[in-house]
Motif scaffolding. Sequence first.
Motif, short mmCIF file in Angstrom:
data_model
loop_
_atom_site.label_atom_id
_atom_site.label_comp_id
_atom_site.label_asym_id
_atom_site.label_seq_id
_atom_site.Cartn_x
_atom_site.Cartn_y
_atom_site.Cartn_z
N LEU A 172 13.30 6.29 -3.99
CA LEU A 172 13.59 7.69 -4.47
C LEU A 172 13.04 7.96 -5.78
CD1 LEU A 172 13.46 10.67 -3.51
CD2 LEU A 172 16.15 10.66 -3.93
N LYS A 173 13.90 7.68 -6.48
CA LYS A 173 13.29 7.27 -8.11
C LYS A 173 12.85 7.33 -8.68
CE LYS A 173 17.55 6.83 -11.24
NZ LYS A 173 18.41 6.52 -11.86
N THR A 174 11.55 6.20 -7.82
CA THR A 174 9.82 5.87 -8.15
C THR A 174 9.52 7.09 -7.84
OG1 THR A 174 10.73 3.09 -7.88
CG2 THR A 174 7.79 4.42 -7.48
N ALA A 175 9.69 7.68 -6.44
CA ALA A 175 9.00 8.69 -6.31
C ALA A 175 8.66 9.98 -6.88
CB ALA A 175 9.35 8.85 -4.94
N VAL A 176 10.46 9.84 -7.53
CA VAL A 176 10.23 11.15 -8.40
C VAL A 176 9.87 11.44 -9.49
CG1 VAL A 176 12.17 13.15 -9.42
CG2 VAL A 176 12.54 11.89 -6.55
N ARG A 177 10.11 10.41 -10.03
CA ARG A 177 9.59 9.96 -11.17
C ARG A 177 7.92 9.86 -11.02
NH1 ARG A 177 13.83 5.23 -12.11
NH2 ARG A 177 14.75 6.28 -13.50
N MET A 178 7.06 9.74 -10.55
CA MET A 178 5.55 9.31 -10.49
C MET A 178 5.34 11.02 -10.17
SD MET A 178 5.07 7.26 -6.90
CE MET A 178 3.64 6.66 -6.67
N ASN A 179 3.36 11.23 -11.17
CA ASN A 179 2.53 11.87 -11.20
C ASN A 179 2.11 12.32 -9.91
OD1 ASN A 179 3.94 13.29 -13.51
ND2 ASN A 179 2.45 11.49 -14.83
N ASP A 180 2.61 11.98 -8.92
CA ASP A 180 1.19 12.02 -7.23
C ASP A 180 2.47 12.54 -6.55
OD1 ASP A 180 -0.92 10.61 -8.52
OD2 ASP A 180 0.24 9.37 -7.94
N PRO A 181 1.63 13.39 -5.93
CA PRO A 181 2.79 14.14 -4.44
C PRO A 181 3.27 13.08 -3.38
CG PRO A 181 0.19 15.12 -4.49
CD PRO A 181 0.52 13.89 -6.10
N VAL A 182 4.29 12.84 -3.04
CA VAL A 182 4.99 12.10 -2.28
C VAL A 182 6.09 12.23 -1.25
CG1 VAL A 182 6.29 10.18 -2.01
CG2 VAL A 182 5.01 10.08 -4.29
N ILE A 183 4.64 12.30 -0.31
CA ILE A 183 6.19 12.61 0.99
C ILE A 183 7.02 11.13 1.53
CG2 ILE A 183 6.10 13.40 3.23
CD1 ILE A 183 4.56 15.02 1.63
N PHE A 184 8.11 11.60 0.99
CA PHE A 184 9.15 10.84 1.80
C PHE A 184 10.21 11.12 2.50
CE2 PHE A 184 13.71 8.86 0.92
CZ PHE A 184 13.09 8.05 -0.58
N MET A 185 9.54 10.08 3.56
CA MET A 185 10.42 10.40 4.90
C MET A 185 11.74 9.21 5.31
SD MET A 185 6.92 9.67 6.89
CE MET A 185 7.97 10.69 8.77
N GLU A 186 12.87 9.93 5.43
CA GLU A 186 13.71 9.83 5.23
C GLU A 186 14.63 9.33 6.55
OE1 GLU A 186 15.31 12.07 1.84
OE2 GLU A 186 16.30 12.16 2.94
N PRO A 187 14.80 8.28 6.88
CA PRO A 187 15.29 8.27 8.78
C PRO A 187 16.79 8.66 8.66
CG PRO A 187 15.18 5.75 7.41
CD PRO A 187 14.92 6.83 6.77
N LYS A 188 16.70 9.66 9.67
CA LYS A 188 17.98 10.71 10.10
C LYS A 188 19.04 9.38 10.62
CE LYS A 188 15.45 14.07 11.65
NZ LYS A 188 14.45 13.91 12.40
N SER A 189 18.72 9.14 11.30
CA SER A 189 19.62 8.18 12.21
C SER A 189 20.06 6.79 11.09
CB SER A 189 18.97 7.37 13.47
OG SER A 189 17.87 6.86 13.44
N ARG A 190 19.57 6.81 10.60
CA ARG A 190 20.09 5.50 9.57
C ARG A 190 20.68 6.17 8.54
NH1 ARG A 190 20.69 1.67 11.93
NH2 ARG A 190 20.92 0.21 10.27
N TYR A 191 21.52 7.82 8.37
CA TYR A 191 21.87 8.14 6.84
C TYR A 191 23.67 7.26 6.46
CZ TYR A 191 18.81 12.36 5.55
OH TYR A 191 17.22 12.97 5.40
N TRP A 192 23.48 7.20 7.53
CA TRP A 192 25.38 6.46 7.75
C TRP A 192 25.38 5.66 8.07
CZ3 TRP A 192 23.40 10.03 10.97
CH2 TRP A 192 23.80 11.51 10.95
N GLN A 193 24.20 4.84 7.68
CA GLN A 193 24.12 3.55 7.73
C GLN A 193 24.54 2.80 6.12
OE1 GLN A 193 20.15 1.41 6.55
NE2 GLN A 193 21.15 -0.41 6.89
#
Length: 350
Positions: A172-193
């Motif tokens: 996530l830190k890498t994606a936000v710092r980029m100058n390109d649009p990024v689709i960041f797909m978070e696996p919702k079933s793993r949020y509590w892992q």
Amino acid sequence: MTHPTATAAPARPEPRTLSLQGALNLALDELLAEDDDVLVLGEDVGTLGGVFRVTNGLAAARGSDRVFDTPLAESGILGMSIGLAMAGFRPVPEVQFDGFSYPAMNQIVTQLGRMHYRSRGALPMPVTLRVPSFGGIRAPEMHGESLEAVFAHVPGLKVVSPADPQQAYTLLKTAVRMNDPVIFMEPKSRYWQKGPVVTEADAAAAPGSESTATPWGARVARAGRHLTLVAWGAMVARCLQVAELAAEDGVDIEVLDLRWLKPIDADALAASVARTRRAVVVHEAPLTAGLGAEVAQLVTERCFATLKAPVERVTGFDVPYPSGELEDEYVPSVDRILFGIQRVLEYQRG
């Protein structure tokens, strides 16, 4: 005569234990602290802290002008984010569930993915769209989708999906710092892992020590000799579980976490399959035109001469993603993945 005091080697940073949701929250908080242009916006991300509490406490800590709620209108969220990026900000919008991104597809395809190209480089699009993705939480219809192939097909977009807390923080830190649009797909079933997370501050405090993993390309989540399982997001944990079960029967499985779904790390993919000479791709999306087809073709192009069997795909089915009561029948199970492995291992050329 005195002897100089030996300098102690820097201690390795002690990882903290965080859930995947907590790792994302920490990454966002650090990004907001380091760059005043970073903005977090979406439905209920402010006061409520997000439906999965990924943004919990951020509005109170960083201000309601940096973390704020939007109307329940996904096309508006993306349109606003594109405008903010054009004005020099670095927005991090969220749509509450993957299925809710469909109303924003016009903005994603015709504006987010094209603006940099259309402007001949004058208007970068540093937008990271956070999308809670995939199934596994027994949610109603439209609350569990697997859209990576849709996003990956759009020129101009990058697509990434973390599999564990460390990957969530780093990517996530890498994606936000980029100058390109990024689709960041978070696996919702793993949020509590929960798992160990070495932060950037921890790593910087001990120069020369083991630091956070490289954020680029694929990673070998488990080394093996007999077959490569290729997966991303929530399916990485399932494939690791399968690998442990296969090991009881003497089958040594390598698990490759693809991480970046666009661009795909074809070199790492080919290197893994070159070692094992067999591959099975696992994803939750439907079979037809799923991202597994692209992965299988890349393997075939790079490793055709050494493959011992065709690349197998274990996927969802060619039906709409079902609601909770049918989810276990749809999502690739341990047994279905094991059967896929068995088919590849038993393949005999005619």
